[in-house]
Design an enzyme around this catalytic site. Sequence first.
Site, PDB file in Angstrom:
ATOM      1  N   ASP A   4       1.084  14.456   1.773  1.00  0.00           N
ATOM      2  CA  ASP A   4      -0.362  14.342   1.698  1.00  0.00           C
ATOM      3  C   ASP A   4      -0.798  15.662   0.880  1.00  0.00           C
ATOM      4  O   ASP A   4      -2.288  15.697   0.378  1.00  0.00           O
ATOM      5  CB  ASP A   4      -0.984  14.779   3.183  1.00  0.00           C
ATOM      6  CG  ASP A   4      -0.439  16.000   4.008  1.00  0.00           C
ATOM      7  OD1 ASP A   4       0.607  16.500   3.190  1.00  0.00           O
ATOM      8  OD2 ASP A   4      -0.723  16.065   5.118  1.00  0.00           O
ATOM      9  N   ARG A   5      -0.057  16.538   0.299  1.00  0.00           N
ATOM     10  CA  ARG A   5      -0.499  17.721  -0.282  1.00  0.00           C
ATOM     11  C   ARG A   5      -0.432  17.294  -2.048  1.00  0.00           C
ATOM     12  O   ARG A   5       0.594  16.399  -2.369  1.00  0.00           O
ATOM     13  CB  ARG A   5       0.048  18.899  -0.408  1.00  0.00           C
ATOM     14  CG  ARG A   5      -0.189  19.408   0.996  1.00  0.00           C
ATOM     15  CD  ARG A   5       0.502  20.765   1.143  1.00  0.00           C
ATOM     16  NE  ARG A   5       0.016  21.490   2.370  1.00  0.00           N
ATOM     17  CZ  ARG A   5      -0.036  22.710   2.701  1.00  0.00           C
ATOM     18  NH1 ARG A   5       0.490  23.601   2.028  1.00  0.00           N
ATOM     19  NH2 ARG A   5      -0.441  23.161   3.891  1.00  0.00           N
ATOM     20  N   LYS A  25       2.832  14.262  15.246  1.00  0.00           N
ATOM     21  CA  LYS A  25       1.335  14.321  15.609  1.00  0.00           C
ATOM     22  C   LYS A  25       0.877  12.959  15.671  1.00  0.00           C
ATOM     23  O   LYS A  25       1.564  11.907  15.527  1.00  0.00           O
ATOM     24  CB  LYS A  25       0.637  15.063  14.254  1.00  0.00           C
ATOM     25  CG  LYS A  25       0.750  14.273  13.110  1.00  0.00           C
ATOM     26  CD  LYS A  25      -0.080  14.912  11.848  1.00  0.00           C
ATOM     27  CE  LYS A  25      -0.220  14.219  10.720  1.00  0.00           C
ATOM     28  NZ  LYS A  25      -1.277  14.536   9.849  1.00  0.00           N
ATOM     29  N   ASP A  76       5.618  15.649   3.230  1.00  0.00           N
ATOM     30  CA  ASP A  76       5.148  14.360   3.880  1.00  0.00           C
ATOM     31  C   ASP A  76       4.150  13.562   3.034  1.00  0.00           C
ATOM     32  O   ASP A  76       3.349  12.564   3.376  1.00  0.00           O
ATOM     33  CB  ASP A  76       4.532  14.587   5.282  1.00  0.00           C
ATOM     34  CG  ASP A  76       3.307  15.485   5.345  1.00  0.00           C
ATOM     35  OD1 ASP A  76       3.339  16.293   4.366  1.00  0.00           O
ATOM     36  OD2 ASP A  76       2.476  15.277   6.169  1.00  0.00           O
ATOM     37  N   LYS A  87      -5.599  13.704   3.968  1.00  0.00           N
ATOM     38  CA  LYS A  87      -5.284  13.980   2.619  1.00  0.00           C
ATOM     39  C   LYS A  87      -4.195  13.240   1.838  1.00  0.00           C
ATOM     40  O   LYS A  87      -3.572  12.770   2.460  1.00  0.00           O
ATOM     41  CB  LYS A  87      -5.296  15.673   2.378  1.00  0.00           C
ATOM     42  CG  LYS A  87      -3.955  16.137   2.862  1.00  0.00           C
ATOM     43  CD  LYS A  87      -3.988  17.643   3.031  1.00  0.00           C
ATOM     44  CE  LYS A  87      -3.033  18.261   3.729  1.00  0.00           C
ATOM     45  NZ  LYS A  87      -3.353  19.433   4.672  1.00  0.00           N
ATOM     46  N   GLU A 102      -9.071  20.960   0.476  1.00  0.00           N
ATOM     47  CA  GLU A 102      -8.725  22.075   0.941  1.00  0.00           C
ATOM     48  C   GLU A 102      -8.122  22.924  -0.023  1.00  0.00           C
ATOM     49  O   GLU A 102      -7.552  22.472  -1.247  1.00  0.00           O
ATOM     50  CB  GLU A 102      -8.076  22.194   2.086  1.00  0.00           C
ATOM     51  CG  GLU A 102      -8.638  21.460   3.258  1.00  0.00           C
ATOM     52  CD  GLU A 102      -7.641  21.656   4.725  1.00  0.00           C
ATOM     53  OE1 GLU A 102      -7.831  22.707   5.445  1.00  0.00           O
ATOM     54  OE2 GLU A 102      -6.664  20.825   4.899  1.00  0.00           O
ATOM     55  N   THR A 115      -2.699  23.531  13.819  1.00  0.00           N
ATOM     56  CA  THR A 115      -3.816  22.778  12.763  1.00  0.00           C
ATOM     57  C   THR A 115      -3.379  21.135  12.536  1.00  0.00           C
ATOM     58  O   THR A 115      -4.011  20.499  12.317  1.00  0.00           O
ATOM     59  CB  THR A 115      -3.578  23.507  11.435  1.00  0.00           C
ATOM     60  OG1 THR A 115      -3.589  25.094  11.932  1.00  0.00           O
ATOM     61  CG2 THR A 115      -4.569  23.231  10.469  1.00  0.00           C
ATOM     62  N   ARG A 159       4.379  21.422  16.025  1.00  0.00           N
ATOM     63  CA  ARG A 159       5.305  21.902  15.126  1.00  0.00           C
ATOM     64  C   ARG A 159       6.183  23.120  15.562  1.00  0.00           C
ATOM     65  O   ARG A 159       5.795  24.304  15.950  1.00  0.00           O
ATOM     66  CB  ARG A 159       4.838  22.442  13.697  1.00  0.00           C
ATOM     67  CG  ARG A 159       4.897  21.554  12.767  1.00  0.00           C
ATOM     68  CD  ARG A 159       4.481  22.034  11.242  1.00  0.00           C
ATOM     69  NE  ARG A 159       3.404  21.097  10.824  1.00  0.00           N
ATOM     70  CZ  ARG A 159       2.769  21.211   9.730  1.00  0.00           C
ATOM     71  NH1 ARG A 159       2.780  22.309   9.090  1.00  0.00           N
ATOM     72  NH2 ARG A 159       1.984  20.249   9.393  1.00  0.00           N
ATOM     73  N   THR A 184     -10.571  24.928   8.849  1.00  0.00           N
ATOM     74  CA  THR A 184      -9.342  24.824   8.123  1.00  0.00           C
ATOM     75  C   THR A 184      -8.634  23.523   8.902  1.00  0.00           C
ATOM     76  O   THR A 184      -8.735  23.661  10.072  1.00  0.00           O
ATOM     77  CB  THR A 184      -8.535  25.886   8.078  1.00  0.00           C
ATOM     78  OG1 THR A 184      -9.036  26.680   7.113  1.00  0.00           O
ATOM     79  CG2 THR A 184      -7.155  25.552   7.726  1.00  0.00           C
ATOM     80  N   ASP A 240       4.023  17.043  -1.539  1.00  0.00           N
ATOM     81  CA  ASP A 240       4.809  17.741  -0.441  1.00  0.00           C
ATOM     82  C   ASP A 240       5.622  17.174   0.513  1.00  0.00           C
ATOM     83  O   ASP A 240       5.789  15.811   0.133  1.00  0.00           O
ATOM     84  CB  ASP A 240       3.977  18.783   0.434  1.00  0.00           C
ATOM     85  CG  ASP A 240       3.165  18.028   1.260  1.00  0.00           C
ATOM     86  OD1 ASP A 240       2.779  16.949   1.130  1.00  0.00           O
ATOM     87  OD2 ASP A 240       2.762  18.379   2.495  1.00  0.00           O
ATOM     88  N   SER A 278       5.168  18.642   7.337  1.00  0.00           N
ATOM     89  CA  SER A 278       4.758  18.733   6.353  1.00  0.00           C
ATOM     90  C   SER A 278       5.366  19.621   5.186  1.00  0.00           C
ATOM     91  O   SER A 278       6.608  19.106   4.699  1.00  0.00           O
ATOM     92  CB  SER A 278       3.193  19.409   6.350  1.00  0.00           C
ATOM     93  OG  SER A 278       2.424  19.539   5.185  1.00  0.00           O
ATOM     94  N   HIS A 279       4.945  20.734   4.480  1.00  0.00           N
ATOM     95  CA  HIS A 279       5.578  21.413   3.764  1.00  0.00           C
ATOM     96  C   HIS A 279       6.484  22.380   3.913  1.00  0.00           C
ATOM     97  O   HIS A 279       7.026  23.091   3.238  1.00  0.00           O
ATOM     98  CB  HIS A 279       4.412  22.278   2.880  1.00  0.00           C
ATOM     99  CG  HIS A 279       3.652  22.817   3.715  1.00  0.00           C
ATOM    100  ND1 HIS A 279       2.647  22.085   4.720  1.00  0.00           N
ATOM    101  CD2 HIS A 279       3.448  24.392   4.087  1.00  0.00           C
ATOM    102  CE1 HIS A 279       2.101  23.171   5.370  1.00  0.00           C
ATOM    103  NE2 HIS A 279       2.683  24.399   4.952  1.00  0.00           N
TER     104      HIS A 279
HETATM  105  C1  G1P Z   1      -2.323  25.020   6.520  1.00  0.00           C
HETATM  106  C2  G1P Z   1      -3.365  24.874   5.440  1.00  0.00           C
HETATM  107  C3  G1P Z   1      -4.331  24.081   5.894  1.00  0.00           C
HETATM  108  C4  G1P Z   1      -3.800  22.548   6.117  1.00  0.00           C
HETATM  109  C5  G1P Z   1      -2.657  22.764   7.033  1.00  0.00           C
HETATM  110  C6  G1P Z   1      -2.070  21.346   7.168  1.00  0.00           C
HETATM  111  O1  G1P Z   1      -2.957  25.370   7.909  1.00  0.00           O
HETATM  112  O2  G1P Z   1      -4.023  26.047   5.436  1.00  0.00           O
HETATM  113  O3  G1P Z   1      -5.445  23.894   4.859  1.00  0.00           O
HETATM  114  O4  G1P Z   1      -4.797  21.683   6.577  1.00  0.00           O
HETATM  115  O5  G1P Z   1      -1.650  23.740   6.438  1.00  0.00           O
HETATM  116  O6  G1P Z   1      -1.438  20.928   6.013  1.00  0.00           O
HETATM  117  P1  G1P Z   1      -2.744  26.894   8.405  1.00  0.00           P
HETATM  118  O7  G1P Z   1      -1.273  27.285   8.357  1.00  0.00           O
HETATM  119  O8  G1P Z   1      -3.368  27.730   7.543  1.00  0.00           O
HETATM  120  O9  G1P Z   1      -3.366  26.814   9.469  1.00  0.00           O
HETATM  121 ZN    ZN Z   2       1.739  17.630   4.301  1.00  0.00          ZN
END
Ligand code: G1P
Ligand code: ZN
Length: 544
Positions: free
Chosen positions: A282-283, A126, A280, A377, A364, A18, A22, A345, A278, A113-114
């Site tokens: 973006d959240r 990425k 990085d 984001k 999202e 996504t 990772r 997504t 979060d 990310s998170h």
């Molecule tokens: C998750 C979130 C999605 C977001 C992504 C990256 O992806 O659900 O909305 O864009 O992290 O932050 P998922 O693990 O569901 O594929």
């Molecule tokens: Zn993030």
Amino acid sequence: MDTVTITTQPFSDQRPGTSGLRKKVKAFQVPHYLENFVQAIFDTQTDLRGGTVALGGDGRFYNREAIQIILRMAAANGVKRVLLGQGGLLSTPAASCLIRNYKTNGGIILSASHNPGGPDEDFGIKFNTPNGGPAPESVTEAIFERTKSITEYAIIESQAVDLDQPGELTLGDTRIQIIDSVKDYADMMMQLFDFERIHQLFNSGVFSMRFDAMHAVTGPYAKYILEGLLGAQPGTVINGEPKVDFGGGHPDPNLAHAHELVSLTSGPNAVDFGAASDGDGDRNMILGRNFFVTPSDSLAVMAANAHLIKGYATGISGVARSMPTSQAADRVAERLGLTCYETPTGWKFFGNLLDAGKISLCGEESFGTGSNHIREKDGLWAVLFWLNLLAVKQQSVEMIVKAHWKSFGRNYYTRYDYEAIDKPAAEGLMVHLRSKLGSLPGQTLDNYQIAYADDFAYADPVDGNRTEHQGIRIGFEDGSRIVFRLSGTGTEGATLRLYLEAFEPDPSKQTQSTETVMERLVNIALALAEIGQRTGRTEPTVIT
Ligand code: G1P
Ligand code: ZN
């Protein structure tokens, strides 16, 4: 400085998910693993040769080591200039901002990310394209294809670069500019929001806030903008020092992981406004006094009030939300006579809509909101949007959201995550659901009548690209919905996400607990997907 060509062999698991590639840190530390992927970027993104690339990451464990490798590979691959965030730090939105401001040929962002950080936790990489956004699938697939046939990579031999000293240096023929990680981003925020008004709010003596940086990358950004430029009390930013392991925490701004912030916004001494971002940056999570704003509602409130905010005062062109995000934004768009796009997504699906000017705001349910100012984001942007709104309206978060529900109806919302479940079991569950789709419409389950059931597919309105199998949607006649999908960012087994939404137009019924409202829908979902039998889990890992 000598360029050396290293012989390597492909790894079969380098398909970006996504949001980039990772894996566990340990996987990235396997010799040649990171190098192969980076070489695949240089081999396929040929404008980088002789071009400029932005580089930085969220500061997690292995960030600095990876940056040293990438710098040496950039030099060996003929990159002319690297814009590097000082200390190797760039939040994802700040990287997007730099790519756009300096018109670079793209950016390489290091982040998971998170996800937690540390030697046994996650790392990620990425590539963002010149529009500042995550690479679309055509690009990530090309990179993946390249990783499958790679036989060598190029790197120069050199001493480690001092990442902390701002200024310029050269590595081979490559210019490396080490720049302030915050400045360009902060300047952009000043263009979009009424800093004077927010400053007055902070100085009014009747407003208090805490921002939880969760020991991740937004600490320096939030301190500079909130405490520096906007005059918030020192100490407004908590956990503001970026740490390689995020202080052992899970840098995901939600009710489950940002407990310190949640407790500061609860009880009789609660602050008026709480927000978090979060790993990085973006959240975002938005909290009022004893009040949680769902990300889906946050997007809808922003869309309904955008005209009050400087950067959007001339009107918004349209809105988009990812498929599992609640339909609250759809209702606002409808009232404003705008289109609300429903995308798969992942932020990359908003890129074309933003570039084409079809939308100004998007979001999202996973605590992501943003706009056309960049192509990612943006956590702090969302916080500033809310601060600006609070300053203009002179109302509490709770009052603003409740007035919104009264006017548009309330979309109750919750998400259940079943993490690290057996992959074949998860896939079997989805296959089973797909096999049922044809027979579901028209059926009534516990008084809920099914209006439609499908496997979400998306045709990009700009380039026509089709994306299939993006999650199972089951919609009911009263506007409620159940959605099932498998995560594309997990690094262990599979993660099943169950998204639930119930619509309540009647203001007198809009203050029930989400749990109560959802009870029947949860049971329908559990039974339909046979979650217990198939995953062995009686409870989700996280509820948000
Ligand atoms: C998750 C979130 C999605 C977001 C992504 C990256 O992806 O659900 O909305 O864009 O992290 O932050 P998922 O693990 O569901 O594929
Ligand atoms: Zn993030």
